[in-house]
Each structure stands twice: as structure tokens, then as C-alpha cells.
Design a protein around this motif. Sequence first.
Motif, PDB file in Angstrom:
ATOM      1  N   SER A  24     -11.401  16.374  -3.079  1.00  0.00           N
ATOM      2  CA  SER A  24     -10.707  17.331  -3.934  1.00  0.00           C
ATOM      3  C   SER A  24     -11.510  17.631  -5.197  1.00  0.00           C
ATOM      4  CB  SER A  24      -9.318  16.791  -4.311  1.00  0.00           C
ATOM      5  OG  SER A  24      -9.435  15.703  -5.194  1.00  0.00           O
ATOM      6  N   VAL A  25     -12.415  16.751  -5.560  1.00  0.00           N
ATOM      7  CA  VAL A  25     -13.240  16.941  -6.755  1.00  0.00           C
ATOM      8  C   VAL A  25     -14.455  17.800  -6.447  1.00  0.00           C
ATOM      9  CG1 VAL A  25     -14.708  15.723  -8.397  1.00  0.00           C
ATOM     10  CG2 VAL A  25     -12.473  14.812  -7.840  1.00  0.00           C
ATOM     11  N   LYS A  26     -14.952  17.734  -5.214  1.00  0.00           N
ATOM     12  CA  LYS A  26     -16.186  18.458  -4.851  1.00  0.00           C
ATOM     13  C   LYS A  26     -16.049  19.947  -4.996  1.00  0.00           C
ATOM     14  CE  LYS A  26     -17.064  16.688  -0.739  1.00  0.00           C
ATOM     15  NZ  LYS A  26     -17.751  16.409   0.475  1.00  0.00           N
ATOM     16  N   LEU A  68     -14.158   3.717  -6.238  1.00  0.00           N
ATOM     17  CA  LEU A  68     -12.715   3.955  -6.353  1.00  0.00           C
ATOM     18  C   LEU A  68     -11.921   2.941  -5.538  1.00  0.00           C
ATOM     19  CD1 LEU A  68     -12.517   7.853  -6.161  1.00  0.00           C
ATOM     20  CD2 LEU A  68     -12.091   6.416  -8.149  1.00  0.00           C
ATOM     21  N   ARG A  69     -12.406   2.643  -4.351  1.00  0.00           N
ATOM     22  CA  ARG A  69     -11.705   1.666  -3.503  1.00  0.00           C
ATOM     23  C   ARG A  69     -11.698   0.286  -4.133  1.00  0.00           C
ATOM     24  NH1 ARG A  69     -13.235   0.987   2.247  1.00  0.00           N
ATOM     25  NH2 ARG A  69     -11.151   0.163   2.322  1.00  0.00           N
ATOM     26  N   GLU A  70     -12.843  -0.125  -4.672  1.00  0.00           N
ATOM     27  CA  GLU A  70     -12.934  -1.465  -5.257  1.00  0.00           C
ATOM     28  C   GLU A  70     -12.104  -1.583  -6.531  1.00  0.00           C
ATOM     29  OE1 GLU A  70     -17.096  -2.149  -5.762  1.00  0.00           O
ATOM     30  OE2 GLU A  70     -17.411  -2.636  -3.640  1.00  0.00           O
ATOM     31  N   LEU A  73      -9.527   3.853   2.423  1.00  0.00           N
ATOM     32  CA  LEU A  73     -10.693   4.714   2.613  1.00  0.00           C
ATOM     33  C   LEU A  73     -10.276   6.183   2.645  1.00  0.00           C
ATOM     34  CD1 LEU A  73     -13.728   4.974   3.158  1.00  0.00           C
ATOM     35  CD2 LEU A  73     -13.218   4.710   5.581  1.00  0.00           C
ATOM     36  N   VAL A  74      -9.173   6.462   3.313  1.00  0.00           N
ATOM     37  CA  VAL A  74      -8.696   7.844   3.438  1.00  0.00           C
ATOM     38  C   VAL A  74      -8.300   8.397   2.070  1.00  0.00           C
ATOM     39  CG1 VAL A  74      -6.900   9.293   4.452  1.00  0.00           C
ATOM     40  CG2 VAL A  74      -7.970   7.508   5.822  1.00  0.00           C
ATOM     41  N   ASP A  75      -7.551   7.624   1.281  1.00  0.00           N
ATOM     42  CA  ASP A  75      -7.122   8.084  -0.039  1.00  0.00           C
ATOM     43  C   ASP A  75      -8.312   8.330  -0.959  1.00  0.00           C
ATOM     44  OD1 ASP A  75      -4.444   8.025   0.629  1.00  0.00           O
ATOM     45  OD2 ASP A  75      -4.138   5.989  -0.132  1.00  0.00           O
ATOM     46  N   ALA A  76      -9.250   7.403  -0.967  1.00  0.00           N
ATOM     47  CA  ALA A  76     -10.424   7.558  -1.828  1.00  0.00           C
ATOM     48  C   ALA A  76     -11.244   8.779  -1.411  1.00  0.00           C
ATOM     49  CB  ALA A  76     -11.278   6.301  -1.777  1.00  0.00           C
ATOM     50  N   LYS A 109       0.829  -1.204   0.000  1.00  0.00           N
ATOM     51  CA  LYS A 109       0.000   0.000   0.000  1.00  0.00           C
ATOM     52  C   LYS A 109       0.866   1.257   0.000  1.00  0.00           C
ATOM     53  CE  LYS A 109      -4.259  -1.639   2.100  1.00  0.00           C
ATOM     54  NZ  LYS A 109      -5.158  -1.532   3.253  1.00  0.00           N
ATOM     55  N   LYS A 110       1.935   1.254   0.778  1.00  0.00           N
ATOM     56  CA  LYS A 110       2.834   2.406   0.814  1.00  0.00           C
ATOM     57  C   LYS A 110       3.520   2.594  -0.537  1.00  0.00           C
ATOM     58  CE  LYS A 110       3.791   2.183   5.740  1.00  0.00           C
ATOM     59  NZ  LYS A 110       4.770   1.830   6.776  1.00  0.00           N
ATOM     60  N   GLU A 111       3.929   1.510  -1.159  1.00  0.00           N
ATOM     61  CA  GLU A 111       4.560   1.580  -2.472  1.00  0.00           C
ATOM     62  C   GLU A 111       3.575   2.092  -3.517  1.00  0.00           C
ATOM     63  OE1 GLU A 111       7.601   1.125  -5.375  1.00  0.00           O
ATOM     64  OE2 GLU A 111       7.604   1.325  -3.201  1.00  0.00           O
ATOM     65  N   ASN A 112       2.341   1.654  -3.440  1.00  0.00           N
ATOM     66  CA  ASN A 112       1.306   2.108  -4.359  1.00  0.00           C
ATOM     67  C   ASN A 112       1.090   3.615  -4.225  1.00  0.00           C
ATOM     68  OD1 ASN A 112      -0.762   1.962  -6.268  1.00  0.00           O
ATOM     69  ND2 ASN A 112      -2.307   1.629  -4.691  1.00  0.00           N
ATOM     70  N   ALA A 113       1.006   4.100  -3.008  1.00  0.00           N
ATOM     71  CA  ALA A 113       0.816   5.529  -2.777  1.00  0.00           C
ATOM     72  C   ALA A 113       2.006   6.327  -3.295  1.00  0.00           C
ATOM     73  CB  ALA A 113       0.597   5.801  -1.289  1.00  0.00           C
ATOM     74  N   ARG A 114       3.209   5.813  -3.083  1.00  0.00           N
ATOM     75  CA  ARG A 114       4.414   6.502  -3.556  1.00  0.00           C
ATOM     76  C   ARG A 114       4.426   6.595  -5.077  1.00  0.00           C
ATOM     77  NH1 ARG A 114       9.234   5.555  -5.673  1.00  0.00           N
ATOM     78  NH2 ARG A 114       8.906   3.319  -5.794  1.00  0.00           N
TER      79      ARG A 114
END
Length: 85
Positions: free
Chosen positions: A83-85, A66-68, A74-77, A30-35
Motif C-alpha cells: 500500500s506504500v509503494k 515490520l514483522r519482527e 507475512l500477509v499483513d506486513a 493474532k486475530k485480536e491484534n488485527a481487529r
Amino acid sequence: MPWTDISSLIIMLVLLGECFILMRKNSVLKKENARLLKKYNGYDDLKNEAKHLMETSTELKTIKALREKHGLSLVDAKNIVDSVK
């Protein structure tokens, strides 16, 4: 203590150890994905997708989609949707 109890205990301990190993690997991935998403501006594509989803559904359904689809936390999604709203 009978052998069946001892063997059951050993099997449970081994499975518990495997669970901890898999949880640690999941955290690293998960950390690598975020990076990688930050490095290659992957969030821009996700923001566009979230904007499109928000036009046809609710905020919660957009976060869930988005999560699926992308395996986000949950936090990232939620941050992307906010940010879109």
C-alpha cells in the motif's frame, strides 16, 4: 512395554497437547491484534513507518522489519508495504 517407554509416551502426548493449545491461543491473539489495529487505525502509523523504511532499504527488508518489530503476519506486513509503494 517397560515403564520408561510408557512414561516417555505420556510425556510426549502431554507436550503435544500443550503445543496445540499454544497454537490455538496464538491464533486467537493474532486475530485480536488485527481487529484492534483496524479499529484504532493502527495501520496508518505502520504505513508511515514502512514508507520511511522503504526509503533506506529494500521491500523484503522492510517486510521483515515490520514483522519482527510488530509481530505481524507475512500477509499483513506485505499488504502494508504494497500500500506504500
